[in-house]
Every structure is written in C-alpha cells, then in structure tokens.
Design a protein around this motif. Structure first.
Motif, PDB file in Angstrom:
ATOM      1  N   TYR A   1       0.874  -1.228  -0.022  1.00  0.00           N
ATOM      2  CA  TYR A   1      -0.181   0.090  -0.141  1.00  0.00           C
ATOM      3  C   TYR A   1       0.880   1.239  -0.022  1.00  0.00           C
TER       4      TYR A   1
ATOM      5  N   TYR B   1       0.517   5.513   1.053  1.00  0.00           N
ATOM      6  CA  TYR B   1      -0.293   6.367   1.922  1.00  0.00           C
ATOM      7  C   TYR B   1       0.341   7.608   1.609  1.00  0.00           C
TER       8      TYR B   1
ATOM      9  N   ILE C   1      -3.498  10.313   7.320  1.00  0.00           N
ATOM     10  CA  ILE C   1      -2.883   9.727   6.506  1.00  0.00           C
ATOM     11  C   ILE C   1      -3.826   9.078   5.406  1.00  0.00           C
TER      12      ILE C   1
ATOM     13  N   PHE D   1      -5.091   7.147   2.072  1.00  0.00           N
ATOM     14  CA  PHE D   1      -4.543   6.001   1.111  1.00  0.00           C
ATOM     15  C   PHE D   1      -4.523   6.556  -0.415  1.00  0.00           C
TER      16      PHE D   1
ATOM     17  N   PHE E   1       4.146   7.246   2.903  1.00  0.00           N
ATOM     18  CA  PHE E   1       4.368   5.852   3.521  1.00  0.00           C
ATOM     19  C   PHE E   1       3.944   4.811   2.666  1.00  0.00           C
TER      20      PHE E   1
ATOM     21  N   GLU F   1      -4.008  -6.040   9.915  1.00  0.00           N
ATOM     22  CA  GLU F   1      -2.747  -5.209  10.317  1.00  0.00           C
ATOM     23  C   GLU F   1      -1.780  -4.913   9.124  1.00  0.00           C
ATOM     24  N   GLN F   2      -1.244  -3.934   9.097  1.00  0.00           N
ATOM     25  CA  GLN F   2      -0.322  -3.398   7.806  1.00  0.00           C
ATOM     26  C   GLN F   2       0.885  -2.762   8.733  1.00  0.00           C
ATOM     27  N   TYR F   3       1.953  -3.294   8.119  1.00  0.00           N
ATOM     28  CA  TYR F   3       3.178  -2.911   8.497  1.00  0.00           C
ATOM     29  C   TYR F   3       3.862  -1.554   7.705  1.00  0.00           C
ATOM     30  N   PHE F   4       3.859  -0.440   8.420  1.00  0.00           N
ATOM     31  CA  PHE F   4       4.464   0.674   7.709  1.00  0.00           C
ATOM     32  C   PHE F   4       6.009   0.934   7.877  1.00  0.00           C
ATOM     33  N   GLY F   5       6.529   1.615   6.709  1.00  0.00           N
ATOM     34  CA  GLY F   5       7.700   2.015   6.646  1.00  0.00           C
ATOM     35  C   GLY F   5       7.980   3.415   7.201  1.00  0.00           C
ATOM     36  N   PRO F   6       9.012   3.972   7.213  1.00  0.00           N
ATOM     37  CA  PRO F   6       9.468   5.035   8.057  1.00  0.00           C
ATOM     38  C   PRO F   6       8.928   6.444   7.223  1.00  0.00           C
TER      39      PRO F   6
ATOM     40  N   LEU G   1      -8.592  -0.073  13.971  1.00  0.00           N
ATOM     41  CA  LEU G   1      -7.348  -0.148  14.340  1.00  0.00           C
ATOM     42  C   LEU G   1      -6.585   0.896  15.024  1.00  0.00           C
TER      43      LEU G   1
ATOM     44  N   TYR H   1      -3.115   2.878  15.751  1.00  0.00           N
ATOM     45  CA  TYR H   1      -1.819   2.884  15.307  1.00  0.00           C
ATOM     46  C   TYR H   1      -0.955   4.035  16.424  1.00  0.00           C
TER      47      TYR H   1
ATOM     48  N   GLU I   1       9.208   8.252  12.277  1.00  0.00           N
ATOM     49  CA  GLU I   1       8.972   6.920  12.082  1.00  0.00           C
ATOM     50  C   GLU I   1       7.716   6.612  11.249  1.00  0.00           C
ATOM     51  N   GLY I   2       7.567   5.462  10.760  1.00  0.00           N
ATOM     52  CA  GLY I   2       6.126   5.104  10.472  1.00  0.00           C
ATOM     53  C   GLY I   2       5.105   4.820  11.628  1.00  0.00           C
ATOM     54  N   PRO I   3       3.923   4.645  11.268  1.00  0.00           N
ATOM     55  CA  PRO I   3       2.998   4.141  12.113  1.00  0.00           C
ATOM     56  C   PRO I   3       3.014   2.697  12.581  1.00  0.00           C
TER      57      PRO I   3
END
Lengths: 116, 113
Positions: free
Chosen positions: A33, A35, A43, A45, A91, A104-109, B34, B36, B42-44
């Motif tokens: 994804y 964002y 944030i 999409f 993101f 759950e989604q894992y985000f980058g920095p 959810l 976060y 940093e990212g969430p």
C-alpha cells in the motif's frame, strides 16, 4: 525479519521536477500500500497492489502520479511533474495475503517530500 | 467527507494515570478498527484492533472500546508511561478485496513524568 524500507528518507525538489520514491515491503508480503500525509492531516490511502497487480488506485490524486510494482517485489511511486501541493510524507505499508480477522499493515518510516 | 474523526488534536496526562483517546466514525460499513502509534520520523506501528462485532478488546495496558450505536471508539491506556508519548491514529477498514485503512487526523499524547 527486516521491516518495510523506503528510500529516500527525504527529498527536496523544485516544482516541475520528477521524483521517484521506492518501497521494499516485508519479504513474502503480497499486499503493498501507498499512503500520504500532508501537513499534519490524516494519513490518506493512495493505492494498493496485490503482488504486481493494482487492486485499488482510487486514492491516486491525478495522472501525475504513477506507481509500479514490477515482479511483485519492491514498488516505486513517481511524481512527474511535481507540484507544491504534492509535499508531504509518503508511507508505504505491506501485509500478508488476507487472513481471517487480520487487517494489520506494517508501515515503513516514510519519505518526506518537499516541493519548492 | 472525513469518515474517521479524532477531534482532540492533543492530550496531556500524568504518568501512571489513564489516557483515553477518542475516535468517531461516520461510515457504518467499517468492519474493523485499528489503532496505530507514531513516533516522530517513524512510520505508524500497529497497536491494537477490534472487530465491529465486538465491543471490547484488551491487550496488556491497552484496551479499545467500540460503541457501534454511537459510532464511537476509544483507546484506554492504563497506566500511562512516558514512552507512550506519541501521535495515535484511529483507522477503519471495510475489509474485502483491498483492506485499505481510512485514518483520522491523529491525537498527540504527552505523558508527563
């Protein structure tokens, strides 16, 4: 396990120039994804890939934005030509193939883009 | 047409006390919510979630409550710790083919030692 990585961390470009952002998802994650967060707002999409296919690009602002995910691994987001309102933090997030009750989604920095 | 709203931009709490972060939504089609947490630069990072068919989910110091009739959810942190100081985002998702997250604007939590 390495997390989601994004490059560059920060980019400053002039209006009218082109910028390409890169995202490497967590290995094995089919969902990717993009964002964007503009000026401390929510944030938002942009789009969603499943492997190399665009599943949903309803959030892409206009045709100056082009996203690709060749081979279903890393993804790039190109902005051409950049406008002032494109400034913000971009993101990338990834997730495994859909599992029941797991959203759950894992985000980058993030990549902070500044257009001057 | 913001579908998820966090009306408190900031919240300050004393260490050891309870932090309550609120979130309202307008779209009754959300089937999962959810929370976060985001630190600067940093990212969430995912904190806790709740299905729309539940009214409470608890994970350690964190509890999320969902009131569907009021279209309202809240995150309780007990006891609050200085390391909890961050921006907290509430998000909803429709599920389905895309699972895109619809975020609120975030609430900055400051836990004072």
């Amino acid at each position: 396990e390495a997390g989601v990585t994004q490059f560059p961390s920060h980019s400053v470009i002039e209006k009218g120039q082109t910028v390409t952002l890169r995202c490497d998802p967590i290995s094995g994650h089919d969902n990717l994804y993009w964002y964007r967060r503009v000026m401390g707002k929510e944030i938002k999409f942009l789009l969603h890939f499943v492997k190399e296919s665009k599943q949903d690009e309803s959030g892409m602002p206009n045709n100056r934005f082009l996203a690709e995910r060749t081979g279903g691994t890393y993804s790039t987001l190109k902005v051409q030509p950049a406008e002032l309102e494109d400034s913000g933090v971009y993101f990338c997030a990834s997730s495994q193939a859909q599992r029941q009750n797991s959203y759950e989604q894992y985000f980058g920095p993030g990549t902070r883009l500044t257009v001057t | 047409d913001q579908q998820v709203k966090q009306n408190s931009p900031s919240l300050s709490v004393q260490e050891g006390r309870i932090s309550i972060l609120n979130c309202d939504y307008t779209n009754s089609m959300f089937d999962y919510f959810l929370w976060y947490k985001k630190y600067p630069a940093e990212g969430p990072t995912f904190l806790i979630s709740i299905s729309s068919i539940k009214d409470k989910n608890e994970d350690g110091r964190f509890t999320v409550f969902l009131n569907k009739s009021a279209k309202h959810l809240s995150l309780h942190i007990v006891p609050s710790q200085p390391g909890d100081s961050a921006v907290y985002f509430c998000a909803g998702t429709y599920g389905g083919a895309t699972n895109k997250l619809i975020f609120g604007t975030g609430t900055l939590l400051a836990v004072q030692p």
